[in-house]
Design a protein around this motif. Structure first.
Motif, PDB file in Angstrom:
ATOM      1  N   GLY A 135      14.930   7.419   4.483  1.00 28.28           N
ATOM      2  CA  GLY A 135      16.207   6.899   4.025  1.00 28.28           C
ATOM      3  C   GLY A 135      16.064   5.668   3.150  1.00 28.28           C
ATOM      4  O   GLY A 135      17.041   5.214   2.545  1.00 28.28           O
ATOM      5  N   GLY A 136      14.837   5.112   3.067  1.00 27.16           N
ATOM      6  CA  GLY A 136      14.589   3.948   2.233  1.00 27.16           C
ATOM      7  C   GLY A 136      14.523   4.321   0.763  1.00 27.16           C
ATOM      8  O   GLY A 136      14.358   5.496   0.391  1.00 27.16           O
ATOM      9  N   LEU A 137      14.632   3.313  -0.095  1.00 34.91           N
ATOM     10  CA  LEU A 137      14.755   3.542  -1.535  1.00 34.91           C
ATOM     11  C   LEU A 137      13.616   2.875  -2.295  1.00 34.91           C
ATOM     12  O   LEU A 137      13.244   1.732  -2.006  1.00 34.91           O
ATOM     13  N   ILE A 138      13.081   3.599  -3.291  1.00 35.45           N
ATOM     14  CA  ILE A 138      12.082   3.057  -4.203  1.00 35.45           C
ATOM     15  C   ILE A 138      12.692   3.044  -5.602  1.00 35.45           C
ATOM     16  O   ILE A 138      13.269   4.039  -6.044  1.00 35.45           O
ATOM     17  N   ALA A 139      12.584   1.913  -6.292  1.00 39.47           N
ATOM     18  CA  ALA A 139      13.029   1.801  -7.682  1.00 39.47           C
ATOM     19  C   ALA A 139      11.813   1.513  -8.558  1.00 39.47           C
ATOM     20  O   ALA A 139      11.001   0.648  -8.228  1.00 39.47           O
ATOM     21  N   LEU A 140      11.679   2.240  -9.650  1.00 36.73           N
ATOM     22  CA  LEU A 140      10.564   2.055 -10.576  1.00 36.73           C
ATOM     23  C   LEU A 140      11.122   1.694 -11.943  1.00 36.73           C
ATOM     24  O   LEU A 140      11.987   2.407 -12.483  1.00 36.73           O
ATOM     25  N   ASP A 141      10.629   0.609 -12.535  1.00 40.25           N
ATOM     26  CA  ASP A 141      11.140   0.130 -13.822  1.00 40.25           C
ATOM     27  C   ASP A 141      10.352   0.717 -14.989  1.00 40.25           C
ATOM     28  O   ASP A 141       9.250   1.238 -14.821  1.00 40.25           O
ATOM     29  N   ASN A 142      10.949   0.618 -16.185  1.00 39.87           N
ATOM     30  CA  ASN A 142      10.310   1.036 -17.447  1.00 39.87           C
ATOM     31  C   ASN A 142       9.973   2.513 -17.496  1.00 39.87           C
ATOM     32  O   ASN A 142       8.983   2.916 -18.107  1.00 39.87           O
ATOM     33  N   MET A 143      10.796   3.327 -16.886  1.00 41.42           N
ATOM     34  CA  MET A 143      10.509   4.763 -16.843  1.00 41.42           C
ATOM     35  C   MET A 143      10.968   5.498 -18.101  1.00 41.42           C
ATOM     36  O   MET A 143      10.768   6.700 -18.231  1.00 41.42           O
ATOM     37  N   TYR A 147       3.483   4.319  -6.260  1.00 44.73           N
ATOM     38  CA  TYR A 147       4.559   5.166  -5.742  1.00 44.73           C
ATOM     39  C   TYR A 147       4.150   5.805  -4.415  1.00 44.73           C
ATOM     40  O   TYR A 147       4.912   5.785  -3.439  1.00 44.73           O
ATOM     41  N   GLU A 148       2.936   6.337  -4.358  1.00 47.12           N
ATOM     42  CA  GLU A 148       2.479   6.981  -3.122  1.00 47.12           C
ATOM     43  C   GLU A 148       2.355   5.972  -1.984  1.00 47.12           C
ATOM     44  O   GLU A 148       2.715   6.265  -0.840  1.00 47.12           O
ATOM     45  N   GLN A 149       1.860   4.784  -2.292  1.00 48.32           N
ATOM     46  CA  GLN A 149       1.741   3.761  -1.257  1.00 48.32           C
ATOM     47  C   GLN A 149       3.116   3.317  -0.765  1.00 48.32           C
ATOM     48  O   GLN A 149       3.345   3.167   0.442  1.00 48.32           O
ATOM     49  N   CYS A 150       4.039   3.101  -1.697  1.00 47.02           N
ATOM     50  CA  CYS A 150       5.384   2.669  -1.312  1.00 47.02           C
ATOM     51  C   CYS A 150       6.118   3.754  -0.541  1.00 47.02           C
ATOM     52  O   CYS A 150       6.930   3.457   0.347  1.00 47.02           O
ATOM     53  N   LEU A 151       5.832   5.007  -0.847  1.00 47.16           N
ATOM     54  CA  LEU A 151       6.470   6.105  -0.127  1.00 47.16           C
ATOM     55  C   LEU A 151       6.061   6.090   1.344  1.00 47.16           C
ATOM     56  O   LEU A 151       6.829   6.527   2.220  1.00 47.16           O
ATOM     57  N   ASP A 192      15.320  -0.500 -19.275  1.00 44.03           N
ATOM     58  CA  ASP A 192      14.340   0.370 -19.925  1.00 44.03           C
ATOM     59  C   ASP A 192      14.093   1.632 -19.095  1.00 44.03           C
ATOM     60  O   ASP A 192      13.062   2.272 -19.234  1.00 44.03           O
ATOM     61  N   GLY A 193      15.071   1.964 -18.243  1.00 42.24           N
ATOM     62  CA  GLY A 193      14.959   3.168 -17.423  1.00 42.24           C
ATOM     63  C   GLY A 193      14.508   2.830 -16.025  1.00 42.24           C
ATOM     64  O   GLY A 193      13.393   2.351 -15.828  1.00 42.24           O
ATOM     65  N   VAL A 194      15.377   3.072 -15.045  1.00 41.89           N
ATOM     66  CA  VAL A 194      15.057   2.826 -13.639  1.00 41.89           C
ATOM     67  C   VAL A 194      15.137   4.136 -12.876  1.00 41.89           C
ATOM     68  O   VAL A 194      16.193   4.761 -12.819  1.00 41.89           O
ATOM     69  N   MET A 195      14.012   4.562 -12.332  1.00 40.68           N
ATOM     70  CA  MET A 195      13.983   5.747 -11.483  1.00 40.68           C
ATOM     71  C   MET A 195      14.240   5.324 -10.055  1.00 40.68           C
ATOM     72  O   MET A 195      13.570   4.424  -9.537  1.00 40.68           O
ATOM     73  N   LEU A 196      15.219   5.950  -9.421  1.00 41.22           N
ATOM     74  CA  LEU A 196      15.489   5.722  -8.009  1.00 41.22           C
ATOM     75  C   LEU A 196      15.016   6.934  -7.218  1.00 41.22           C
ATOM     76  O   LEU A 196      15.338   8.075  -7.572  1.00 41.22           O
ATOM     77  N   ALA A 197      14.256   6.694  -6.165  1.00 45.25           N
ATOM     78  CA  ALA A 197      13.765   7.763  -5.302  1.00 45.25           C
ATOM     79  C   ALA A 197      14.070   7.392  -3.854  1.00 45.25           C
ATOM     80  O   ALA A 197      13.540   6.393  -3.348  1.00 45.25           O
ATOM     81  N   ARG A 198      14.910   8.173  -3.215  1.00 46.22           N
ATOM     82  CA  ARG A 198      15.254   7.940  -1.802  1.00 46.22           C
ATOM     83  C   ARG A 198      14.399   8.849  -0.935  1.00 46.22           C
ATOM     84  O   ARG A 198      14.401  10.068  -1.094  1.00 46.22           O
ATOM     85  N   ARG A 199      13.657   8.232  -0.041  1.00 45.71           N
ATOM     86  CA  ARG A 199      12.791   9.021   0.843  1.00 45.71           C
ATOM     87  C   ARG A 199      13.643   9.824   1.824  1.00 45.71           C
ATOM     88  O   ARG A 199      14.494   9.282   2.536  1.00 45.71           O
ATOM     89  N   ARG A 200      13.412  11.107   1.863  1.00 41.90           N
ATOM     90  CA  ARG A 200      14.144  11.975   2.773  1.00 41.90           C
ATOM     91  C   ARG A 200      13.662  11.785   4.213  1.00 41.90           C
ATOM     92  O   ARG A 200      12.518  11.411   4.445  1.00 41.90           O
ATOM     93  N   ALA A 201      14.532  12.049   5.141  1.00 42.57           N
ATOM     94  CA  ALA A 201      14.166  11.931   6.553  1.00 42.57           C
ATOM     95  C   ALA A 201      13.174  13.002   6.935  1.00 42.57           C
ATOM     96  O   ALA A 201      13.177  14.088   6.389  1.00 42.57           O
TER      97      ALA A 201
END
Length: 220
Positions: A162-170, A152-156, A211-220
């Motif tokens: 404004g980009g989006l991170i999706a994490l599965d199995n949350m 998560y930290e690396q992808c951030l 199985d649960g998808v967390m969406l995290a949008r990086r703020r500007a």
């Protein structure tokens, strides 16, 4: 069909019938993977359809995947990317991803996918070293759960503002709310859900999709 949601079977089947049908290549890959010992690692049809719409709606051109398995999720994303779009897919298994390569080639999207074999954390660090920070529009994390916080930290760093991170199995098959379940991976996912919720760098939403998808949008 491997059950991914906690919905009643009839409701789940109705929802599947109401979505855009898979391409023949997608169906064949999903059914081939369903017969494998680790078939539960494959995302469901509903998630594939959701990511496809998300990629198209957001105008994603550069996507990143952490954990590719046999390539079903990568295929869904690549099909939704524009002709000049690119997906960087990271996995440790050449055996599994070779199955995906066959389907990507058959679907005509192999040229859109750059596959990196090796530990995902190293592949992500290499991307950062290559100057890829702030360059991806979308990242999907679906690999070893204990390493999720690091991914998560690396992808951030890799997704643009404004980009989006999706994490599965949350949701971990509902085990995140079962106080009797305290294995290391479930504890990691519980803590990460809360950490992302409280992370002021992102806007977050936990979906009960699959199985649960967390969406995290990086703020500007």
């Amino acid at each position: 069909m491997i059950k991914k949601t906690r919905l009643p079977d009839a409701i789940e089947q109705f929802a599947l019938e109401m979505m855009t049908p898979e391409t023949p290549v997608q169906r064949r890959l999903r059914e081939r993977t369903a017969g494998m010992p680790n078939a539960n690692m494959q995302i469901g049809r509903d998630q594939a359809a959701f990511f496809s719409i998300l990629v198209r709606f957001a105008g994603v051109r550069r996507a990143l995947e952490v954990g590719t398995f046999t390539g079903y999720s990568a295929l869904a994303v690549a099909l939704a990317l524009p002709e000049d779009g690119k997906l960087v897919a990271c996995d440790v298994s050449r055996e599994w991803t070779d199955i995906g390569r066959e389907s990507w080639r058959e679907a005509g999207v192999e040229n859109k996918i750059e596959l990196r074999i090796g530990p995902a954390s190293e592949s992500l660090d290499q991307l950062l070293a290559e100057g890829a920070a702030d360059s991806f529009d979308f990242a999907f994390i679906d690999a070893d759960k204990g390493a999720y916080p690091g991914y998560y930290e690396q992808c951030l760093k890799l997704v643009r503002p404004g980009g989006l991170i999706a994490l599965d199995n949350m949701l971990r098959r509902g085990e995140v709310v079962d106080e009797t379940v305290n294995d290391p991976e479930t504890q990691t996912i519980r803590a990460l859900n809360a950490a992302i919720r409280d992370d002021r760098r992102v806007d977050a939403c936990l979906l009960t999709l699959g199985d649960g998808v967390m969406l995290a949008r990086r703020r500007a």
